[in-house]
Design a protein around this motif. Structure first.
Motif, PDB file in Angstrom:
ATOM      1  N   THR A  92      -5.291  11.578  -2.086  1.00 59.15           N
ATOM      2  CA  THR A  92      -4.284  10.566  -2.447  1.00 59.15           C
ATOM      3  C   THR A  92      -3.173  10.508  -1.407  1.00 59.15           C
ATOM      4  O   THR A  92      -2.732   9.427  -1.002  1.00 59.15           O
ATOM      5  CB  THR A  92      -3.685  10.879  -3.826  1.00 59.15           C
ATOM      6  OG1 THR A  92      -4.729  10.953  -4.798  1.00 59.15           O
ATOM      7  CG2 THR A  92      -2.683   9.811  -4.242  1.00 59.15           C
ATOM      8  N   THR A 141      -3.339  11.418   1.771  1.00 61.50           N
ATOM      9  CA  THR A 141      -3.870  10.861   3.020  1.00 61.50           C
ATOM     10  C   THR A 141      -3.992   9.351   2.942  1.00 61.50           C
ATOM     11  O   THR A 141      -3.598   8.624   3.866  1.00 61.50           O
ATOM     12  CB  THR A 141      -5.243  11.479   3.336  1.00 61.50           C
ATOM     13  OG1 THR A 141      -5.120  12.898   3.425  1.00 61.50           O
ATOM     14  CG2 THR A 141      -5.791  10.936   4.646  1.00 61.50           C
ATOM     15  N   PHE A 142      -4.528   8.876   1.807  1.00 60.79           N
ATOM     16  CA  PHE A 142      -4.660   7.422   1.617  1.00 60.79           C
ATOM     17  C   PHE A 142      -3.296   6.741   1.643  1.00 60.79           C
ATOM     18  O   PHE A 142      -3.124   5.681   2.265  1.00 60.79           O
ATOM     19  CB  PHE A 142      -5.371   7.129   0.296  1.00 60.79           C
ATOM     20  CG  PHE A 142      -5.444   5.659  -0.028  1.00 60.79           C
ATOM     21  CD1 PHE A 142      -6.370   4.838   0.604  1.00 60.79           C
ATOM     22  CD2 PHE A 142      -4.559   5.084  -0.954  1.00 60.79           C
ATOM     23  CE1 PHE A 142      -6.425   3.480   0.320  1.00 60.79           C
ATOM     24  CE2 PHE A 142      -4.616   3.735  -1.238  1.00 60.79           C
ATOM     25  CZ  PHE A 142      -5.545   2.929  -0.599  1.00 60.79           C
ATOM     26  N   SER A 143      -2.301   7.343   0.973  1.00 61.94           N
ATOM     27  CA  SER A 143      -0.953   6.761   0.928  1.00 61.94           C
ATOM     28  C   SER A 143      -0.358   6.676   2.327  1.00 61.94           C
ATOM     29  O   SER A 143       0.254   5.662   2.696  1.00 61.94           O
ATOM     30  CB  SER A 143      -0.042   7.591   0.020  1.00 61.94           C
ATOM     31  OG  SER A 143      -0.522   7.612  -1.304  1.00 61.94           O
ATOM     32  N   LEU A 178      -2.129   3.973   4.333  1.00 60.14           N
ATOM     33  CA  LEU A 178      -1.756   2.646   3.834  1.00 60.14           C
ATOM     34  C   LEU A 178      -0.358   2.255   4.310  1.00 60.14           C
ATOM     35  O   LEU A 178      -0.152   1.130   4.801  1.00 60.14           O
ATOM     36  CB  LEU A 178      -1.803   2.629   2.306  1.00 60.14           C
ATOM     37  CG  LEU A 178      -1.347   1.318   1.638  1.00 60.14           C
ATOM     38  CD1 LEU A 178      -2.253   0.157   2.065  1.00 60.14           C
ATOM     39  CD2 LEU A 178      -1.343   1.460   0.116  1.00 60.14           C
TER      40      LEU A 178
END
Length: 518
Positions: A403, A405-407, A410
């Protein structure tokens, strides 16, 4: 005079040698402290005048106005008189900034808008907008930085947060202190003036940290930023004249190239500006003065609000303290808070330049921040702090990593999208590139526009940026800027030598700082 040139090295060695001679006696002899500050003031004027001696008249005028205005504000008990002197200071600084930086932008847009309305109403149009332009006006280097710094001083005196400085030469040094004069950080008087007024001599800890800051700054600027510039210029072109003479060339760019170019430019401008700021920080430490850290590994931010707490820290602090809070901040409800955020992000875009591309960039940051505050921030509050558990399962830990890493990816991608607008030369180029960024890409592996394909651009990007990404990652997760000095001496030697090696063998010296244009 650029930090990344031989002439600055020669300049600094001379200035520093005399500074240390005065500093040796400064703690015991008042004349030495006085001579030390006068020497730094002379050096700062020489440093700034190196670009154009006429610029010195503008910064001296700003210095005199704010010195007199602050003294007058403090000496008066009449609130109306105090407000008049504050208004004189603000209008003088903003008037100077408007004339040198924004007049042409507003003149062209107002005249063109008037002509468009006149055509709709069947009237006669005004003279061509170019008639109203100020010819041969050169934007003074660093004017946006020092006008904001001097205005903050006068406002703080008006708010009775600090006393007005009585010594004109010490105040002039606060305005002109050469390490942070042309590219920040934008310092508050309460932080910088007391340090400048005290006898200055570097400590061993200050020298060690200062030299590391300088090394890191050169690594970011001359190795990372100026090597990335080669590939950024392939996508966005090296000069505006090339684009204006061939405006159709932007149509040949594929969306995948623009996508990669956005990341390349965002990283370039981060390393360019942050690198220069770290050099300024290191030079100041060698002079016995500690400046504010202006960039704190923003590429690892998980939210838009965290990003803006880590990117250009002193400018965002200025807008918060003097605009956002003055408008009421978040005291009057959510609508007022979002309105105030829109205003400061609009002004932040305008601060960067007189162009719709910068305003669009600022407005996009406002949109990102509001969406986050409305959609995700409340959910995080409702969930509460779930990290206090004594043991965290492997699946929960893995979920947090994924989560997080994705944030981060993004947030960096959203800012990279807005960076396309920032780097565009005009509104037409901006709209074409943003459309290509969001449209279906052709994925042409052999483009015929003399630009590397997306995979080639990404390859160069990571080859250049990966070493710094690792260094910044360690700094971010350790929450310690000088972690290198806490490691084994062999690790220290390897890391520092590797950085110096890349600077000397792959560094590009002599290129200007992007933020000089602001």
């Amino acid at each position: 005079m650029l930090f990344n040139t031989f002439v600055f090295l020669l300049f600094f060695l001379i200035v520093y040698s005399v500074f240390l001679c005065f500093g040796w006696f400064a703690k015991k002899q008042k004349w030495a402290y006085r001579a030390q500050n006068l020497w730094l003031l002379f050096a700062s004027y020489f440093f700034y005048g190196w670009w154009e001696w006429f610029f010195l008249t503008l910064i001296l005028l700003s210095t005199i106005i704010d010195y007199v205005a602050a003294r007058s504000i403090e000496s008066s008990q009449n609130q109306m008189v105090r407000r008049i002197y504050l208004a004189v200071s603000i209008f003088a600084n903003l008037g100077l900034l408007f004339t040198m930086k924004y007049y042409d932008f507003f003149a062209v847009n107002l005249v063109d808008s008037w002509n468009q309305i006149a055509i709709w109403l069947g009237g006669s149009v005004a003279t061509d907008s170019s008639t109203y332009l100020l010819k041969n006006i050169v934007l003074p280097v660093g004017i946006s930085f020092y006008t904001f710094q001097t205005m903050s001083y006068t406002i703080d005196v008006y708010r009775q947060q600090i006393k007005a400085e009585r010594d004109f030469f010490d105040f002039a040094l606060f305005v002109n202190f050469f390490p942070q004069l042309v590219a920040g950080p934008i310092e508050r008087a309460q932080d910088l003036l007391p340090q400048l007024k005290a006898p200055k001599f570097p400590t061993m800890d200050g020298v060690q940290k200062g030299l590391y800051d300088i090394l890191l700054g050169y690594f970011m600027k001359v190795y990372v930023a100026d090597n990335l510039a080669t590939y950024v210029d392939q996508v966005f072109f090296a000069g505006k004249s090339f684009y204006t003479q061939n405006p159709e060339i932007i149509q040949a760019m594929d969306g995948s190239q623009v996508f990669a170019g956005g990341f390349l430019f965002l990283t370039q401008i981060y390393c360019d500006f942050a690198g220069y700021s770290f050099i300024a920080l290191g030079i100041s430490r060698l002079l016995g003065v500690t400046l504010t850290v202006n960039f704190e590994t923003p590429e690892f931010s998980k939210t838009p609000t965290e990003f803006w707490n880590r990117w250009h820290v002193t400018l965002n602090r200025w807008f918060r303290d003097y605009i956002y809070i003055s408008l009421g901040g978040s005291k009057y409800g959510k609508f007022a808070q979002y309105r105030n955020l829109c205003i400061i992000f609009f002004l932040s875009g305008l601060w960067h330049g007189a162009n719709w591309t910068f305003i669009t960039w600022g407005c996009l940051q406002g949109v990102y921040t509001m969406i986050y505050l409305v959609t995700f921030s409340k959910k995080k509050e409702d969930l509460g702090d779930q990290t206090n558990e004594t043991t965290i399962s492997f699946s929960s830990k893995l979920s947090q990593i994924l989560t997080g890493t994705f944030s981060r990816v993004l947030v960096f991608s959203l800012v990279a999208f807005s960076a396309v607008a920032f780097r565009s030369y005009d509104a037409n180029m901006m709209f074409v590139y943003l459309q290509k960024f969001l449209s279906v890409w052709t994925w042409d592996l052999s483009p015929n526009n003399n630009v590397k394909n997306m995979f080639g651009l990404w390859e160069e990007y990571f080859k250049i940026f990966l070493p710094l990404l690792i260094l910044d990652g360690i700094t971010y997760f350790k929450k310690e800027r000088y972690w290198i000095f806490m490691t084994h001496p062999l690790i220290q030697t390897f890391v520092l030598s590797f950085m110096a090696f890349l600077i000397l063998t792959r560094g590009v010296f002599g290129k200007e700082v992007i933020y000089f244009a602001f």
